[in-house]
Design an enzyme around this catalytic site. Structure first.
Site, PDB file in Angstrom:
ATOM      1  N   ASP A   1      87.375   4.973 -14.070  1.00 31.71           N
ATOM      2  CA  ASP A   1      87.376   4.229 -12.804  1.00 31.71           C
ATOM      3  C   ASP A   1      88.412   4.799 -11.833  1.00 31.71           C
ATOM      4  O   ASP A   1      88.165   4.879 -10.625  1.00 31.71           O
ATOM      5  CB  ASP A   1      87.682   2.749 -13.056  1.00 31.71           C
ATOM      6  CG  ASP A   1      86.475   2.010 -13.619  1.00 31.71           C
ATOM      7  OD1 ASP A   1      85.345   2.523 -13.468  1.00 31.71           O
ATOM      8  OD2 ASP A   1      86.664   0.940 -14.227  1.00 31.71           O
TER       9      ASP A   1
ATOM     10  N   THR B   1      82.176  -4.380 -28.587  1.00 34.06           N
ATOM     11  CA  THR B   1      82.550  -3.826 -29.906  1.00 34.06           C
ATOM     12  C   THR B   1      83.577  -2.695 -29.786  1.00 34.06           C
ATOM     13  O   THR B   1      84.220  -2.342 -30.765  1.00 34.06           O
ATOM     14  CB  THR B   1      81.317  -3.254 -30.626  1.00 34.06           C
ATOM     15  OG1 THR B   1      80.830  -2.146 -29.847  1.00 34.06           O
ATOM     16  CG2 THR B   1      80.218  -4.290 -30.764  1.00 34.06           C
TER      17      THR B   1
HETATM   18  C1  PRP Z   1      87.048   5.888 -22.047  1.00 33.16           C
HETATM   19  C2  PRP Z   1      87.789   7.201 -22.206  1.00 33.16           C
HETATM   20  C3  PRP Z   1      87.367   7.647 -23.567  1.00 33.16           C
HETATM   21  C4  PRP Z   1      87.248   6.353 -24.309  1.00 33.16           C
HETATM   22  C5  PRP Z   1      88.469   6.204 -25.160  1.00 33.16           C
HETATM   23  O1  PRP Z   1      85.732   6.097 -21.707  1.00 33.16           O
HETATM   24  O2  PRP Z   1      87.489   8.125 -21.206  1.00 33.16           O
HETATM   25  O3  PRP Z   1      86.150   8.357 -23.598  1.00 33.16           O
HETATM   26  O4  PRP Z   1      87.189   5.313 -23.329  1.00 33.16           O
HETATM   27  O5  PRP Z   1      88.369   5.091 -25.956  1.00 33.16           O
HETATM   28  P1  PRP Z   1      88.240   5.142 -27.539  1.00 33.16           P
HETATM   29  O6  PRP Z   1      89.270   6.109 -28.029  1.00 33.16           O
HETATM   30  O7  PRP Z   1      88.521   3.728 -27.926  1.00 33.16           O
HETATM   31  O8  PRP Z   1      86.837   5.573 -27.881  1.00 33.16           O
HETATM   32  P2  PRP Z   1      84.762   4.900 -21.264  1.00 33.16           P
HETATM   33  O9  PRP Z   1      84.016   4.365 -22.429  1.00 33.16           O
HETATM   34  O10 PRP Z   1      85.538   3.911 -20.458  1.00 33.16           O
HETATM   35  O11 PRP Z   1      83.680   5.640 -20.380  1.00 33.16           O
HETATM   36  P3  PRP Z   1      83.833   6.354 -18.961  1.00 33.16           P
HETATM   37  O12 PRP Z   1      84.682   7.582 -19.162  1.00 33.16           O
HETATM   38  O13 PRP Z   1      82.430   6.700 -18.615  1.00 33.16           O
HETATM   39  O14 PRP Z   1      84.453   5.387 -18.004  1.00 33.16           O
END
Ligand code: PRP
Ligand code: URA
Length: 209
Positions: free
Chosen positions: A203, A108
């Site tokens: 990552d 989602t």
């Molecule tokens: C990534 C990034 C943000 C988010 C941005 O985190 O660090 O927090 O995605 O996306 P959005 O603007 O669409 O919400 P992720 O969910 O990959 O988690 P992580 O940092 O733990 O890898």
């Protein structure tokens, strides 16, 4: 409407280019993010008020300037936001640090909350939310809403790479929150990744893929 500050300083842009390169490894990626965060922090804190203080140099007494009582908090969105904390902390060593844990549901793309630990007096502080990627804007908007529920009224968002979609969402939902970014990229792809972007920031920072 909140302000969008694009930090286009040549050194920030140069370092960001190296970070974007897929051949840049985790160690260099982390170090560059750290360096850029310090440089960006310089702009994010540019208008912090100063007050007069009486001091004595080895030569004479003088009225000098120091940062006034307003306190600061750095709040990274886990995980990737952690990579921007050290640089800001180097700039403002007395800043307190809160943590908000959010991850995006892979299907989602909606953020899911899993952690929140904030300084007790967070509502009295200028809060800098850090996250390298502003993609759909869902994570940033949720994190800012969580902070507002705790009483925070003075919030800034510091990211590295953003897209118009995410910027628009933050500006619509939180028109009081200024956004600081080093780049505004083209668009999101079908997986809601920033194009051209730099891939998955978490990552790349932590070497998990
Ligand atoms: C990534 C990034 C943000 C988010 C941005 O985190 O660090 O927090 O995605 O996306 P959005 O603007 O669409 O919400 P992720 O969910 O990959 O988690 P992580 O940092 O733990 O890898
Ligand atoms: N999260 C990332 O780490 N990278 C993107 O491009 C989008 C969200």
């Amino acid at each position: 409407m909140s302000l969008l500050h694009v930090i286009n300083h040549p050194m920030v842009q140069h370092k960001l280019t190296i970070m974007r390169d897929k051949n840049t490894g985790s160690k260099d990626f982390r170090e560059l993010l750290n360096e850029i965060s310090l440089l960006m922090g310089y702009e994010v804190t540019r208008d912090i008020p100063l007050e007069d203080v009486e001091i004595e140099t080895p030569i004479c007494k003088m009225t000098a300037r120091e940062v006034s009582g307003r306190k600061l908090a750095i709040v990274p969105i886990l995980r990737a936001g952690l990579g921007m904390v050290e640089g800001l902390h180097t700039l403002v060593p007395v800043a307190k640090v809160g943590h908000i844990g959010l991850y995006r549901n892979e299907e989602t793309h909606e953020p899911v909350e899993y952690y929140c630990k904030l300084p007790e007096d967070i509502q009295d502080r200028l809060v800098i939310v850090t996250d390298p990627m502003l993609a759909t804007g869902g994570s940033a908007c949720d994190a800012i809403s969580m902070l507002k529920k705790k009483g925070c009224r003075n919030i800034r968002l510091m990211c590295l790479v953003s897209v118009p979609e995410g910027i628009k969402k933050v500006q619509n939902e939180h028109p009081d929150v200024d956004i600081y970014t080093a780049a505004v990229d083209d668009c999101l792809n079908e997986n809601a990744y920033i194009v051209p972007g730099l891939g998955d920031a978490g990552d790349r920072i932590f070497g998990t893929k």
